[in-house]
Design a protein around this motif. Structure first.
Motif, PDB file in Angstrom:
ATOM      1  N   GLY B 222       0.793  -1.224   0.000  1.00 29.72           N
ATOM      2  CA  GLY B 222       0.000   0.000   0.000  1.00 29.72           C
ATOM      3  C   GLY B 222       0.821   1.268   0.000  1.00 29.72           C
ATOM      4  O   GLY B 222       0.294   2.335   0.250  1.00 29.72           O
ATOM      5  N   PHE B 224       2.764   4.584  -0.899  1.00 30.18           N
ATOM      6  CA  PHE B 224       2.425   5.616  -1.881  1.00 30.18           C
ATOM      7  C   PHE B 224       3.603   6.528  -2.223  1.00 30.18           C
ATOM      8  O   PHE B 224       3.993   6.653  -3.379  1.00 30.18           O
ATOM      9  N   VAL B 225       4.197   7.140  -1.200  1.00 30.75           N
ATOM     10  CA  VAL B 225       5.138   8.239  -1.436  1.00 30.75           C
ATOM     11  C   VAL B 225       6.354   7.816  -2.255  1.00 30.75           C
ATOM     12  O   VAL B 225       6.654   8.394  -3.305  1.00 30.75           O
ATOM     13  N   ALA B 228       5.752   6.686  -5.825  1.00 33.72           N
ATOM     14  CA  ALA B 228       5.304   7.801  -6.655  1.00 33.72           C
ATOM     15  C   ALA B 228       6.475   8.689  -7.056  1.00 33.72           C
ATOM     16  O   ALA B 228       6.503   9.236  -8.150  1.00 33.72           O
ATOM     17  N   ALA B 239      -1.316   2.107  -4.873  1.00 34.27           N
ATOM     18  CA  ALA B 239      -1.670   3.291  -4.083  1.00 34.27           C
ATOM     19  C   ALA B 239      -1.661   4.552  -4.941  1.00 34.27           C
ATOM     20  O   ALA B 239      -2.536   5.409  -4.822  1.00 34.27           O
ATOM     21  N   GLU B 240      -0.668   4.638  -5.828  1.00 35.69           N
ATOM     22  CA  GLU B 240      -0.588   5.818  -6.676  1.00 35.69           C
ATOM     23  C   GLU B 240      -1.754   5.835  -7.664  1.00 35.69           C
ATOM     24  O   GLU B 240      -2.345   6.879  -7.946  1.00 35.69           O
ATOM     25  N   ILE B 242      -4.723   4.546  -7.180  1.00 36.61           N
ATOM     26  CA  ILE B 242      -5.942   4.932  -6.456  1.00 36.61           C
ATOM     27  C   ILE B 242      -6.001   6.449  -6.299  1.00 36.61           C
ATOM     28  O   ILE B 242      -7.018   7.087  -6.587  1.00 36.61           O
ATOM     29  N   THR B 243      -4.866   7.019  -5.879  1.00 35.65           N
ATOM     30  CA  THR B 243      -4.826   8.471  -5.684  1.00 35.65           C
ATOM     31  C   THR B 243      -5.152   9.213  -6.969  1.00 35.65           C
ATOM     32  O   THR B 243      -5.958  10.138  -6.981  1.00 35.65           O
ATOM     33  N   VAL B 246      -8.841   8.984  -8.060  1.00 37.14           N
ATOM     34  CA  VAL B 246      -9.755   9.805  -7.270  1.00 37.14           C
ATOM     35  C   VAL B 246      -9.456  11.288  -7.449  1.00 37.14           C
ATOM     36  O   VAL B 246     -10.363  12.093  -7.668  1.00 37.14           O
ATOM     37  N   GLY B 255     -11.890   4.187  -8.095  1.00 36.13           N
ATOM     38  CA  GLY B 255     -10.896   4.346  -7.026  1.00 36.13           C
ATOM     39  C   GLY B 255     -11.297   3.566  -5.789  1.00 36.13           C
ATOM     40  O   GLY B 255     -10.464   2.896  -5.168  1.00 36.13           O
ATOM     41  N   SER B 256     -12.592   3.622  -5.422  1.00 39.03           N
ATOM     42  CA  SER B 256     -13.057   2.895  -4.243  1.00 39.03           C
ATOM     43  C   SER B 256     -12.917   1.388  -4.440  1.00 39.03           C
ATOM     44  O   SER B 256     -12.541   0.667  -3.513  1.00 39.03           O
ATOM     45  N   ALA B 259      -9.382   0.511  -3.970  1.00 35.13           N
ATOM     46  CA  ALA B 259      -9.063   0.603  -2.550  1.00 35.13           C
ATOM     47  C   ALA B 259      -9.581  -0.623  -1.805  1.00 35.13           C
ATOM     48  O   ALA B 259      -8.926  -1.138  -0.904  1.00 35.13           O
ATOM     49  N   LEU B 262      -7.272  -3.530  -2.339  1.00 40.34           N
ATOM     50  CA  LEU B 262      -6.080  -3.349  -1.507  1.00 40.34           C
ATOM     51  C   LEU B 262      -6.384  -3.693  -0.050  1.00 40.34           C
ATOM     52  O   LEU B 262      -5.608  -4.378   0.634  1.00 40.34           O
ATOM     53  N   LEU B 263      -7.556  -3.245   0.418  1.00 43.43           N
ATOM     54  CA  LEU B 263      -7.953  -3.497   1.804  1.00 43.43           C
ATOM     55  C   LEU B 263      -8.092  -4.994   2.079  1.00 43.43           C
ATOM     56  O   LEU B 263      -7.578  -5.501   3.074  1.00 43.43           O
TER      57      LEU B 263
END
Lengths: 266, 286
Positions: B222, B224-225, B228, B239-240, B242-243, B246, B255-256, B259, B262-263
């Motif tokens: 999961g 992101f930073v 990315a 994660a990127e 999804i971001t 959205v 996106g949901s 997510a 991923l969840l």
């Protein structure tokens, strides 16, 4: 004799060498960024052609950086206080409660640490858009408190588990009220746990990027959002200066932690 | 009854000792469970009721590639982290404390340093004209700059850097808990160091490796930073994606759905990890 440091023989040379290399790897970016922030090259050439303080000058002259740092500090402080207080109450119940589902409750309260932040970020963002908390300090603090809560609960429950409850009971037998016994006997005994909880939950909010990217508005930016924006735009050396100050802050925090722990554990 | 802070919970008709957990439960329920459940509902109702978001997710080559890439990166990062962390944890477990504390200090410094700061440093270090490429060329190891950023290599270096402390620190505990006598006994019985490692040290530390590895895999899935900033567009992670879906495309339904996938994967792996180490130690790095 693999677990005998003195009898490892040639293996020891290899393993110590490897450990030193990994330590250097871990240290490299931190040292590099500090050196870079004093370099005069706009294009981040390294080794720098000369040394300068102008990036720090630019950083401190720019009110948006100062604002972002203050916003971060404010939000992190509020989130940490809330997380520690709420986490403290929850920990008593998690450690001493006698009810079914205690482990489930524990798992539930720790879930925000495990669930990928990006999932929580878009969920809380959508929710806050609906109830009008997106882009507000209150929204920021609530979201960060949720993320910080596990970091408060873990050290406090650990400290509480290590505390002998019969001492508290003795105080009650000697005439203290249960509340008095908790405030004057139990809380001071688990202060190291509470202190760690405060540090960890502060850092959890202070360093948080993903929720912050969604939650931020043009008028409300935390430091990580500001850095994120600069990184996406260009690799300006001003970011190196800001980063170095953050490294300095981390070092201070480590020293304070070490000193306080030594003092508190006496 | 004795559990709650003020000893009132049974008076309020609550299970014994649960009362003082109420504020936490309310906070997490209202601002964590409700939003996450609302998001999941959105994945089957936005723009209209049905499973079309999931069909779009699994039917499109682009998104399937993102899933596969996410698993690939997480697997590579986990494997490399374990291989690098094990020898270091081993040494830290048995080193003289004076030496060990220096290494511990460095680990904590790196772990507590702002995430973006560390990633920024790697962006500058790994770029085409960065220090690493210049040093390698100066040494004559390579003649052309290596592509170290905006690809799998960049993400791996950056992520392993971040994950190492989370593997090393718990592993030190595992290794310290092993009785050195077992290895001395193996040596007395004629086991070579390699055999002793393979048949005693490794099996005894396996639970720690598995638990730590699983935690790092879950965290990486999961992340992101770092992906990315250090990864490329051709190997985007979940994660990127999804971001972007959205934030830029405003496609909340899709996106949901992503997510939710991923969840589910994360929570399933977390459940396995809890089985392995018990709920108590699920904290990992702290």
């Amino acid at each position: 004799m693999l677990l005998d440091y003195d009898r490892l023989g040639w293996l020891r040379v290899a393993l110590v060498g490897f450990t030193a290399a990994v330590a250097a790897f871990l240290l490299l970016p931190v040292v590099f960024i500090v050196l870079l922030s004093f370099g005069s090259s706009r294009w981040l050439a390294f080794p720098p052609p000369g040394w300068t303080l102008k990036w720090y000058q630019q950083l401190l002259d720019d009110p948006t950086w100062i604002d972002a740092a203050l916003t971060s500090a404010r939000i992190a402080a509020m989130a940490a206080i809330l997380a520690v207080v709420i986490g403290l109450f929850a920990s008593f119940s998690l450690v001493r409660g006698e009810f079914r589902g205690r482990q489930v409750l524990r798992g539930l309260l720790l879930t925000p640490m495990v669930l990928p932040v990006v999932v929580f970020a878009i969920a809380i963002y959508a929710f806050f858009l609906r109830i009008g908390l997106a882009g507000t300090t209150v929204g920021f603090v609530i979201a960060h408190t949720i993320l910080a809560l596990p970091f408060a609960i873990i050290p406090i429950t650990a400290a509480l588990e290590g505390f002998d409850k019969s001492i508290e009971d003795a105080a009650i037998v000697c005439g203290a009220s249960p509340l008095q016994a908790r405030l004057r006997i139990t809380l001071p005994s688990i202060r190291i746990g509470i202190f760690s909880a405060a540090i960890f939950s502060f850092l959890a909010s202070w360093d948080e990027v993903v929720v912050a990217i969604f939650m931020a508005s043009p008028t409300l930016q935390t430091l990580p959002v500001k850095i994120w924006g600069s990184l996406r735009a260009d690799l300006s050396p001003v970011v190196a200066a800001a980063s170095s100050l953050l490294v300095g802050l981390t070092l201070c925090l480590m020293i304070v932690t070490a000193l306080l722990r030594r003092k508190l554990s006496r | 009854m004795q559990g709650s802070f003020f000893r009132r919970s049974s008076a309020a008709g609550l299970p014994a000792g649960s009362g003082s957990a109420l504020p936490a439960l309310l906070l997490v329920g209202l601002f964590f469970i409700v939003p996450v459940v609302a998001l999941l509902l959105r994945s089957v109702t936005d723009p209209e009721p049905g499973l079309q978001n999931y069909a779009a997710l699994f039917g499109s080559g682009t998104y399937v590639r993102v899933f596969l890439n996410t698993f690939l990166v997480a697997s590579v990062v986990t494997a490399v982290t374990i291989l690098v962390a094990f020898p270091v944890a081993w040494m830290l477990a048995i080193m003289p404390p004076a030496m060990g504390s220096v290494v511990f200090g460095i680990i904590i410094l790196s772990m507590w340093t702002n995430l973006l700061t560390r990633t920024y440093a790697w962006m500058v270090l790994l770029q085409r004209t960065g220090v690493i490429n210049r040093a390698l060329m100066g040494l004559g190891v390579i003649h052309e700059p290596l592509p170290l950023i905006n690809n799998l290599a960049g993400v791996t270096i950056g992520m392993v850097y971040i994950m190492l402390p989370f593997m090393i620190l718990p592993l030190v505990g595992t290794l310290r808990a092993i009785d050195p006598m077992t290895l001395r006994a193996a040596a007395l019985c004629g086991a070579s160091p390699f055999e002793a490692f393979r048949r005693i040290l490794l099996p005894l530390s396996l639970p720690g490796i598995a638990a730590g590895g699983l935690m790092i895999f879950v965290m990486s899935l999961g992340y992101f930073v770092t992906p990315a900033l250090l990864g490329g567009t051709s190997n985007m992670m979940l994660a990127e994606m999804i971001t972007q879906t959205v934030q830029s495309l405003l496609n909340w339904g899709l996106g949901s759905a992503a997510a939710f996938v991923l969840l589910v994967v994360t929570m399933a792996l977390y459940a396995i990890q809890l089985r392995l180490v018990g709920a108590k130690h699920a904290g990992g790095g702290i």
